[in-house]
Structure formats: structure tokens, C-alpha cells
Design a protein around this motif. Structure first.
Motif, PDB file in Angstrom:
ATOM      1  N   SER A  27      37.654  35.160  48.692  1.00  0.00           N
ATOM      2  CA  SER A  27      37.352  35.980  49.880  1.00  0.00           C
ATOM      3  C   SER A  27      38.407  35.793  50.963  1.00  0.00           C
ATOM      4  CB  SER A  27      35.985  35.606  50.441  1.00  0.00           C
ATOM      5  OG  SER A  27      35.012  35.711  49.440  1.00  0.00           O
ATOM      6  N   ASP A  28      39.032  34.593  51.010  1.00  0.00           N
ATOM      7  CA  ASP A  28      40.070  34.348  52.019  1.00  0.00           C
ATOM      8  C   ASP A  28      41.229  35.326  51.877  1.00  0.00           C
ATOM      9  OD1 ASP A  28      40.349  32.960  49.558  1.00  0.00           O
ATOM     10  OD2 ASP A  28      42.050  31.849  50.397  1.00  0.00           O
ATOM     11  N   LEU A  29      41.580  35.660  50.630  1.00  0.00           N
ATOM     12  CA  LEU A  29      42.650  36.641  50.421  1.00  0.00           C
ATOM     13  C   LEU A  29      42.237  38.001  50.976  1.00  0.00           C
ATOM     14  CD1 LEU A  29      43.941  36.107  46.754  1.00  0.00           C
ATOM     15  CD2 LEU A  29      45.143  35.612  48.872  1.00  0.00           C
ATOM     16  N   TRP A  30      40.959  38.336  50.746  1.00  0.00           N
ATOM     17  CA  TRP A  30      40.476  39.652  51.158  1.00  0.00           C
ATOM     18  C   TRP A  30      40.345  39.759  52.668  1.00  0.00           C
ATOM     19  CZ3 TRP A  30      39.584  44.040  48.203  1.00  0.00           C
ATOM     20  CH2 TRP A  30      39.760  43.864  46.821  1.00  0.00           C
ATOM     21  N   GLU A  31      40.443  38.629  53.384  1.00  0.00           N
ATOM     22  CA  GLU A  31      40.409  38.692  54.841  1.00  0.00           C
ATOM     23  C   GLU A  31      41.782  38.959  55.422  1.00  0.00           C
ATOM     24  OE1 GLU A  31      38.443  35.100  56.040  1.00  0.00           O
ATOM     25  OE2 GLU A  31      36.600  35.864  55.133  1.00  0.00           O
ATOM     26  N   GLY A  49      28.194  38.802  48.023  1.00  0.00           N
ATOM     27  CA  GLY A  49      28.868  38.814  49.319  1.00  0.00           C
ATOM     28  C   GLY A  49      30.252  38.196  49.352  1.00  0.00           C
ATOM     29  N   ALA A  50      30.774  37.766  48.216  1.00  0.00           N
ATOM     30  CA  ALA A  50      32.119  37.196  48.192  1.00  0.00           C
ATOM     31  C   ALA A  50      32.971  37.938  47.168  1.00  0.00           C
ATOM     32  CB  ALA A  50      32.055  35.707  47.852  1.00  0.00           C
ATOM     33  N   GLN A  51      34.295  37.818  47.311  1.00  0.00           N
ATOM     34  CA  GLN A  51      35.195  38.463  46.361  1.00  0.00           C
ATOM     35  C   GLN A  51      35.739  37.417  45.391  1.00  0.00           C
ATOM     36  OE1 GLN A  51      35.702  39.255  49.875  1.00  0.00           O
ATOM     37  NE2 GLN A  51      34.175  40.801  49.410  1.00  0.00           N
ATOM     38  N   TRP A  52      35.865  37.797  44.131  1.00  0.00           N
ATOM     39  CA  TRP A  52      36.166  36.818  43.084  1.00  0.00           C
ATOM     40  C   TRP A  52      37.458  37.099  42.342  1.00  0.00           C
ATOM     41  CZ3 TRP A  52      32.910  32.821  43.486  1.00  0.00           C
ATOM     42  CH2 TRP A  52      31.701  33.038  44.147  1.00  0.00           C
ATOM     43  N   GLY A  53      38.260  38.011  42.875  1.00  0.00           N
ATOM     44  CA  GLY A  53      39.516  38.312  42.218  1.00  0.00           C
ATOM     45  C   GLY A  53      40.144  39.512  42.886  1.00  0.00           C
ATOM     46  N   VAL A  54      41.298  39.960  42.342  1.00  0.00           N
ATOM     47  CA  VAL A  54      41.902  41.183  42.870  1.00  0.00           C
ATOM     48  C   VAL A  54      42.142  42.161  41.724  1.00  0.00           C
ATOM     49  CG1 VAL A  54      43.048  40.055  44.812  1.00  0.00           C
ATOM     50  CG2 VAL A  54      44.260  40.288  42.624  1.00  0.00           C
ATOM     51  N   PRO A  55      42.022  43.455  42.000  1.00  0.00           N
ATOM     52  CA  PRO A  55      42.327  44.454  40.977  1.00  0.00           C
ATOM     53  C   PRO A  55      43.839  44.648  40.874  1.00  0.00           C
ATOM     54  CG  PRO A  55      41.725  45.544  43.002  1.00  0.00           C
ATOM     55  CD  PRO A  55      41.610  44.074  43.264  1.00  0.00           C
ATOM     56  N   TYR A  56      44.285  45.122  39.734  1.00  0.00           N
ATOM     57  CA  TYR A  56      45.710  45.474  39.681  1.00  0.00           C
ATOM     58  C   TYR A  56      45.946  46.890  39.198  1.00  0.00           C
ATOM     59  CZ  TYR A  56      45.610  44.507  34.639  1.00  0.00           C
ATOM     60  OH  TYR A  56      45.314  44.507  33.301  1.00  0.00           O
ATOM     61  N   THR A  96      38.196  49.289  36.587  1.00  0.00           N
ATOM     62  CA  THR A  96      39.226  48.518  37.268  1.00  0.00           C
ATOM     63  C   THR A  96      39.531  47.247  36.496  1.00  0.00           C
ATOM     64  OG1 THR A  96      38.296  49.322  39.333  1.00  0.00           O
ATOM     65  CG2 THR A  96      39.835  47.483  39.481  1.00  0.00           C
ATOM     66  N   ASP A  97      40.795  46.987  36.252  1.00  0.00           N
ATOM     67  CA  ASP A  97      41.200  45.746  35.594  1.00  0.00           C
ATOM     68  C   ASP A  97      41.690  44.777  36.666  1.00  0.00           C
ATOM     69  OD1 ASP A  97      40.549  47.033  33.336  1.00  0.00           O
ATOM     70  OD2 ASP A  97      42.580  47.312  32.584  1.00  0.00           O
ATOM     71  N   THR A  98      41.473  43.501  36.410  1.00  0.00           N
ATOM     72  CA  THR A  98      41.601  42.546  37.519  1.00  0.00           C
ATOM     73  C   THR A  98      42.354  41.270  37.143  1.00  0.00           C
ATOM     74  OG1 THR A  98      39.490  41.644  36.852  1.00  0.00           O
ATOM     75  CG2 THR A  98      39.452  43.269  38.587  1.00  0.00           C
ATOM     76  N   PHE A  99      42.739  40.531  38.187  1.00  0.00           N
ATOM     77  CA  PHE A  99      43.244  39.168  38.042  1.00  0.00           C
ATOM     78  C   PHE A  99      42.301  38.219  38.766  1.00  0.00           C
ATOM     79  CE2 PHE A  99      47.512  41.032  37.233  1.00  0.00           C
ATOM     80  CZ  PHE A  99      47.856  40.272  36.126  1.00  0.00           C
ATOM     81  N   HIS A 100      42.062  37.056  38.158  1.00  0.00           N
ATOM     82  CA  HIS A 100      41.186  36.059  38.781  1.00  0.00           C
ATOM     83  C   HIS A 100      41.853  34.692  38.743  1.00  0.00           C
ATOM     84  CE1 HIS A 100      37.729  38.831  38.574  1.00  0.00           C
ATOM     85  NE2 HIS A 100      38.356  39.259  37.492  1.00  0.00           N
ATOM     86  N   ILE A 101      41.343  33.807  39.620  1.00  0.00           N
ATOM     87  CA  ILE A 101      41.770  32.411  39.569  1.00  0.00           C
ATOM     88  C   ILE A 101      40.590  31.605  39.041  1.00  0.00           C
ATOM     89  CG2 ILE A 101      42.647  30.457  40.886  1.00  0.00           C
ATOM     90  CD1 ILE A 101      43.575  32.433  43.007  1.00  0.00           C
ATOM     91  N   PRO A 102      40.716  30.994  37.868  1.00  0.00           N
ATOM     92  CA  PRO A 102      39.620  30.154  37.386  1.00  0.00           C
ATOM     93  C   PRO A 102      39.397  28.992  38.355  1.00  0.00           C
ATOM     94  CG  PRO A 102      41.183  30.608  35.638  1.00  0.00           C
ATOM     95  CD  PRO A 102      41.807  31.070  36.910  1.00  0.00           C
ATOM     96  N   SER A 103      38.130  28.574  38.511  1.00  0.00           N
ATOM     97  CA  SER A 103      37.877  27.507  39.481  1.00  0.00           C
ATOM     98  C   SER A 103      38.490  26.190  39.023  1.00  0.00           C
ATOM     99  CB  SER A 103      36.383  27.353  39.738  1.00  0.00           C
ATOM    100  OG  SER A 103      35.692  27.348  38.520  1.00  0.00           O
ATOM    101  N   GLY A 104      38.785  26.082  37.726  1.00  0.00           N
ATOM    102  CA  GLY A 104      39.419  24.864  37.238  1.00  0.00           C
ATOM    103  C   GLY A 104      40.937  24.915  37.277  1.00  0.00           C
ATOM    104  N   ALA A 105      41.511  25.925  37.933  1.00  0.00           N
ATOM    105  CA  ALA A 105      42.967  26.055  37.970  1.00  0.00           C
ATOM    106  C   ALA A 105      43.587  24.855  38.692  1.00  0.00           C
ATOM    107  CB  ALA A 105      43.343  27.348  38.682  1.00  0.00           C
ATOM    108  N   THR A 106      44.797  24.493  38.288  1.00  0.00           N
ATOM    109  CA  THR A 106      45.431  23.333  38.910  1.00  0.00           C
ATOM    110  C   THR A 106      46.381  23.731  40.023  1.00  0.00           C
ATOM    111  OG1 THR A 106      47.009  23.425  37.113  1.00  0.00           O
ATOM    112  CG2 THR A 106      45.260  21.779  36.942  1.00  0.00           C
TER     113      THR A 106
END
Lengths: 312, 416
Positions: free
Chosen positions: B107-111, B130-137, B302-312
Motif C-alpha cells: 500500500s505504501d507504493l500506492w500512496e 483495504g490494502a494493495q498487494w501488488g502492481v499491475p503491468y 490484469t496481470d500483476t507483479f507481487h513481492i512475496p512476504s518472504g522476499a529477502t
């Protein structure tokens, strides 16, 4: 006078004459078996019990598994798709057995010495060599309602076009027919090897006693082909129960789920794009396992009986 | 190439508050992508290479996985071996991973104004709880692709309403041409028809409520949708034996002129062109109005990109997401010679392509009702599979409707 010194046959006595050496006739086969047994336990036996356990849970493969008792089995009892799959499995089991007489008669037909017989044999064996996926594709094109060869051929005799794989009544039979093509070839090769071992003297004797044609086949040839028949039966039953690839390629379980069998339904529920009900899939797998267990028990019993017979 | 890179570099640095920040990214950025078809693959590879070049201290590791296999593998790698960035789909399709806490809240990106303003149209599709979980491309329109030459031959116009839609179809049928080609072997194509018929009959809000399990399948309004569908089926509007074909296998009917139109996503255009149809022969129209009381709404997956919560390396992952949605990158990757779809960034420019231009126009100005993802992305996976099987059965045996709806209702009560 010399004292005859006997060679020391007990060179390994003393501390080296331990438990290991005394029991080597027992230990070495066990050691040789150990890797196989270990892998069998880890990859076959353990997962079977794991599936049994999983079938009492609701689990999507991601979150927490939730214990639901027999709910998955209760749902199975009312699940129409499960019922359809079960019936289809039965159809597969019964109709697939046609491969055995089919293979036998082709084998009898090919069991002669004329020029080029090896070529004919290999041509008949060919369908078994190609992948099931290719067999599925070939038959899908053959059945194609618009461009397929089947409807063209039916057209020659004035029969109307049929859409074998699109008709819920026909589709399963259409796939079984495709499956029989390679399976008949497999049974044929089993019988061809069996026919090589048929004792010519018994045939001679039978002929002298006036046996010919069907009587010869039934009373002289078939009893001698029993081992081949047994193997053909085993591989055909197993083939029928794991009829997955053809269904996946030819109809993808459709039209509207009418060609599913248990293995395909389990895959769909547990592992496909829209699935991930691991517990429910495991419950289907358990049912499939129990069905297989009937046959496995029969095979084991029949092999055990044969061995007893051989020892006597 | 050099110009392009510097432009992208300038742009991405302008996006981020401290200008030097972009240079500071370090370590490795692993990306798992499902863009395995030839054109998308080239796009993804060039994106990774370019991002790698922009950040000298950062190493980008790209793994491309077959698109179908990816759908099952994502479950394993998100839990066992999460990358820093992963592809997926919007709306309900991402819900299992959001609920399981496997996707990072972005959601921080979407702000950030750059994203908030330019990506507003897809915000809803990326929002859960109420939160955003990725971005579309990228996204693409659905609609009716038709043979312009066949329509011209019989003097037909692009229909604006249901009556013309049907009368066009009758004219075609009278001349021995099927109105629509479709291949329902893999079920989802029938979902497209249901989406449109239901959204035109009952509107976007009703459709969303239905796919969210809030409305009974045996509801009279749902029956009305099927009644409209049945009108087409009883006319014989669809090609015969569609249950035996995949969507690709249904294309030749349109190419050969045995069928005049195809309700499909924009990805059908490329194979139609490759099969030899020129731009004079194919054209596009929006699915016509059925119930004038409901606003038009469209499917645009819509196809999307996400950040897994376990990303390093979440720092770099966020930067990559900013990079992908930036106007310049969006313009390039969605161009006709790349993905050939619509950019998600409102400041990006659309490729000069007849279909894309019409699709963009439709989605931005003539879809007041809303934009749906697609039946199997809006409804939970299990409901989607049961329902789409029912749609296929309905298209072949419309008389089974009561039985089908009872089954779907039973499934709905269990699933939601």
C-alpha cells in the motif's frame, strides 16, 4: 615320524568369529535389500499412510490444516462427480480387459513363419512404443467432429456425423478405444513370447488325439499360456486404473466432467489450477487405493499360491 | 539502446525521492516470472536486463517458468523458496496468497503520487481488505472480434443493442454462417460469455455480488441471464461441437469464414493475423446493451507483479515494481511489437493498433459500470471450476438448466 598338521580351517576363529559372520547368510541379503526397502518405505508406504491421515483434514496446501473428521468422505458420498468417476473407472476396468483376447488373437495370427513376419510383428507392436500423449492426440484428430477421419469414413456408408468426444454418453468409450490400441499391442507381445514356449510335443499329441481349432486352443494352448495371461491381466488392470494421460489429453475430463476417472478427479481436486483441496483429493486417493488393494491382494495371493505349488 | 537506457534511468530516478537512492540498491534481486510465451518472454528478459544495468551493484536473477506450470508451482515457491518479485493475477485470484500472508502489503507504493494518480483505474483490482498487494503491468480488453468483410457482405452493422445483435446473427445463419465460434473444451471461454451476458442483463454490481457468493444461483435474475443466453443457443448461433475444441482450435472456423465472430480477449488478434486475416478483415466491437437500465461494464483481466512476504531484497523489489509501472516502461512493454496489450499507466501512450486503440477507448470512456477481471479470477477457484463446467453443459444441453443451477447453488453454499 611327522605329525600331520591339519590346515587351520578355523583361521577366523577368536574375536573375528562374531555375530556378523555367524549370521552372514541372513545379514547380507538384508543389507542388499536395505536401500530398496528404505526407498520403498519412504516413497510408497509412508505416503500411503500420509494420504490416509490427510483425508481427515481440510487443507489448501498453504495455510493451517483443519481436522474435519469424516467430512470429506461424507461429501464424497453425495458428490455426483465422484459417482461418475467411479462408474467410469469400472467401465475402464471391464472394457480394458478386451485387450487380453485382442492381443491373444493377433498373437496367434502373427505366430507363423512367412517372409517379413518380423516386420509385421513390429508394425503391430508399434502403438505400444509411442507415447500415450501421442496416442491421445492421434485419436482426438481421428474423432474430430468436423475434420476427423472417423466421420469421413462414416460418411461413406451414409452414417451421420458423430462427435465421440463431445457426447457425454460416448466420450469415455471413445477414450477406452484409444487406450486399447496400445494395450492390445502390449498383450500381443506378451502372448507372442508365451507362444514361443509352447511345447510342440503336446501339440503333436493333441493333434493325434484329434484336437483342432478351438478345442486345441482351449485345452492345449491356453493352459500353457497361463503365465502370459496372468501378466497380461496384471498390466491391463494396472493400465486401466492409471488411465490418466489419455483423459487429460483427449477431453480434459469433459464434456462437463463425464469422462473423469478417480485418478483424474483426484488430480483436479488436489493439484490442478482450480483445485487445492488436499484433504478431499486424499480422500479420493484413499478410495482409489482401496479398489486397487482388491486387485493387489488377488495378485499377491495368486503369486503366493503359484510359489507354493512350485515348491511341492 | 543507450538513449533508451538513460531515459529510463532518468525517469526512474525522478520517481524516487532521493535521487541517489536508485544507485544504492545492492545484493541480488530474484524474479520468478510466468511470461513464457515468446513475445512476453522477450519483454521480461529485456526488463530484467535493463533493471540490472540501471543498478550496477544489484544483480538481477530472472527465472521464467512455463505459464501453466507456474500456476501450481507458485504455491511451492512462495512457501519454500520465495523470490523477491513474482508474477500473478489480480482480484480474487490472489486472495489465497493474501489470506495466507504470502504476499507483501505494498500500500505504501500506492500512496506515492506517481502510482496513485496514474494507476487509479486498476487500484480496485489490486485491493483486498483495504490494502494493495501488488502492481499491475498489463491488461487487455475483451469484446467481440468479427470478420468485417463478412459483415459487409451481408450489409451488417456493429450492433449497439441486443435486438440488432440477434438479427445480425439471424442474417448470418440464413446465409449458412455461424454467428460465433467458441471452443469450450477448457471451459473458461464459456465463462467469458456468462460474464458479458450477466453484466449486460444484471449489471456489474450484481455480477460481483454473484461471484462473491452473495447471491443464490437459483435467483430469478440469474435465470434471466441464462434465458438470454438460451436465445442465442436456440438460434444455433454457436458453432457445433464446441465442447471438443480449445480456444485455439476454434480459430479456424473464423479464419475460414464458417463463423463470423469470436467473443475473446485481445490475445486472439495475433493468431488471427498470423492465420492470414488482414486488418480489413478483422474488427472489434463492444458487447452490446441488453438491459438499458444497467451501465456497461467490461472484462479486462490484469496481470500483476507481487513481492512475496518472504522476499529477502524488498527494497530492490519495490524499486522494480516502480520501474515496471512507470509510464515509459509501460508504453514500451505494451507496444504492438512487445506484449501488444494495454498499458496500466494513464500517462503511457497506446500503440498505434486498431484493436488496442478501440479497446483503450472502450475501457477508459465507455465502461461506466466498472471493470471486471474475468469469471475465474473474480470467483474463487473452486466455484469457478464448478460453474464453468455448468456453463459448458448449458451450452450443449440448455434443458439441463434447473439441474445445473441447483448444483451451482449447492457448491456456493459449501464454498463461501
Amino acid at each position: 615320524m611327522t605329525t600331520a598338521t591339519l590346515p587351520d580351517t578355523h583361521a577366523d576363529s577368536g574375536p573375528r568369529n562374531g555375530w556378523l559372520r555367524r549370521n552372514r547368510m541372513l545379514v547380507s541379503p538384508l543389507l542388499f535389500l536395505a536401500p530398496g526397502v528404505l526407498f520403498f518405505l519412504v516413497y510408497v508406504i509412508f505416503p500411503i499412510f500420509q494420504s490416509f491421515g490427510l483425508s481427515f483434514y481440510a487443507w489448501d496446501g498453504l495455510g493451517e490444516a483443519r481436522y474435519v473428521g469424516l467430512a470429506n468422505y461424507q461429501e464424497l458420498a453425495t458428490d455426483r462427480n465422484f459417482e461418475v468417476s467411479l462408474w467410469n473407472n469400472l467401465r475402464w476396468l471391464l472394457l480394458y480387459l478386451l485387450a487380453i483376447p485382442g492381443g491373444l488373437f493377433i498373437a496367434l495370427f502373427l505366430n507363423q513363419t512367412i517372409v517379413g513376419i518380423r516386420l509385421y510383428k513390429s508394425l503391430f507392436f508399434f502403438p505400444f512404443v509411442i507415447s500415450q500423449v501421442v496416442v491421445g492426440l492421434v485419436f482426438t484428430w481421428f474423432y474430430d467432429p468436423t475434420f476427423g477421419l472417423l466421420n469421413t469414413m462414416l460418411g461413406w456408408v451414409g452414417a451421420g456425423p458423430i462427435n465421440v468426444l463431445g457426447d457425454p454418453q460416448l466420450a469415455t468409450y471413445g477414450i477406452i478405444a484409444a487406450g486399447l490400441w496400445p494395450q492390445v499391442a502390449y498383450c500381443m507381445i506378451l502372448y507372442l513370447t508365451g507362444l514361443n514356449a509352447v511345447d510342440p510335443e503336446q501339440i503333436e499329441a493333441g493333434r493325434l488325439d484329434g484336437a483342432r481349432g478351438w478345442r486345441m486352443l482351449w485345452h492345449i494352448i491356453l493352459p500353457q499360456l497361463r503365465p502370459a495371461t496372468f501378466i497380461a491381466f496384471v498390466v491391463t488392470i494396472i493400465g486401466a486404473l492409471r488411465s490418466f494421460d489419455l483423459i487429460s489429453i483427449m477431453t480434459n475430463g469433459g464434456p462437463f466432467g463425464s469422462t473423469r476417472v478417480l485418478s483424474f478427479y483426484m488430480f483436479e481436486k488436489a493439484l490442478s489450477e482450480y483445485g487445492f483441496r488436499m484433504g478431499y483429493g486424499a480422500a479420493i486417493a484413499v478410495v482409489l487405493f482401496l479398489i486397487m488393494l482388491v486387485f493387489i491382494a488377488y495378485f499377491l495371493w495368486s503369486m503366493w499360491r503359484d510359489e507354493q505349488g512350485a515348491r511341492r | 539502446m543507450l538513449n533508451k537506457t538513460t531515459a529510463a534511468l532518468a525517469l526512474s530516478t525522478a520517481l524516487v525521492a532521493p535521487a541517489a537512492f536508485a544507485q544504492e540498491l545492492e545484493g541480488t534481486l530474484t524474479i520468478f516470472s510466468d511470461m513464457s510465451n515468446p513475445a512476453p518472454r522477450a519483454v521480461m528478459e529485456s526488463l530484467a536486463a535493463e533493471f540490472d544495468e540501471m543498478h550496477p551493484n544489484l544483480e538481477v536473477e530472472l527465472t521464467i517458468i512455463d505459464r501453466e506450470a507456474y500456476k501450481t508451482q507458485i504455491r511451492n515457491f512462495l512457501t519454500a523458496n520465495p523470490p523477491d518479485v513474482a508474477n500473478w493475477y489480480a482480484a480474487n485470484r490472489m486472495r489465497p496468497y493474501v489470506s495466507a500472508g504470502l504476499f507483501e502489503d505494498v500500500s505504501d507504493l500506492w500512496e506515492e503520487p506517481e502510482i496513485a494518480e496514474n494507476l487509479a483505474s486498476t487500484r480496485g483490482a489490486m485491493t483486498i481488505d483495504g490494502a494493495q498487494w501488488g502492481v499491475p503491468y498489463t491488461y487487455y480488453q475483451w469484446g467481440v472480434y468479427y470478420r468485417e468483410d463478412i459483415y459487409d457482405e451481408y450489409g451488417l452493422e456493429e450492433p449497439q443493442d441486443w435486438e440488432t445483435f440477434k438479427s445480425n446473427c439471424q442474417t448470418l445463419l440464413d446465409n449458412g454462417v455461424k454467428c460465433f465460434t467458441i471452443g469450450t473444451k477448457f471451459l473458461w471461454t464459456a465463462g467469458g460469455w456468462f460474464d458479458y451476458l450477466n453484466m449486460r442483463t444484471n449489471g456489474y454490481d450484481f455480477h460481483m455480488a454473484l461471484t462473491n457468493g452473495e447471491i443464490e444461483w437459483t435467483d430469478e435474475r440469474v435465470r434471466q441471464t441464462f434465458a438470454n443466453w438460451r436465445e442465442l443457443i436456440d438460434m444455433g448461433a454457436f458453432i457445433d461441437n464446441h465442447q471438443s475444441y480449445s480456444w485455439q482450435e476454434a480459430l479456424p472456423f473464423m479464419v475460414n469464414g464458417d463463423a463470423a465472430a469470436y467473443l475473446m480477449g485481445n490475445f486472439a488478434v495475433a493468431p488471427l493475423r498470423e492465420a492470414g486475416l488482414s486488418d480489413d478483415q478483422i474488427d472489434f466491437y463492444q458487447f452490446p446493451v441488453i438491459n438499458p437500465d444497467v451501465e456497461l461494464a467490461e472484462d479486462a483481466p490484469t496481470d500483476t507483479f507481487h513481492i512475496p512476504s518472504g522476499a529477502t531484497n524488498k527494497e530492490a523489489a519495490r524499486e522494480f515494481l516502480r520501474f515496471v509501472v512507470s509510464a515509459d516502461v509501460q508504453t514500451r512493454i505494451n507496444a504492438g511489437d512487445a506484449l501488444g496489450q494495454l498499458p496500466v499507466n494513464a500517462s503511457a501512450s497506446i500503440d498505434d493498433d486498431e484493436m488496442l486503440a478501440q479497446g483503450f477507448e472502450m475501457l477508459s470512456s465507455n465502461s461506466p459500470g466498472g471493470i471486471a477481471q474475468f469469471f475465474d479470477r473474480d470467483a474463487p477457484a473452486e466455484m469457478a471450476s464448478v460453474a464453468m463446467e455448468g456453463f459448458q453443459e448449458f451450452m450443449v444441453f440448455p434443458d439441463n438448466l434447473d439441474d445445473i443451477l441447483a448444483r451451482l447453488e449447492q457448491a456456493r453454499q459449501r464454498i463461501y
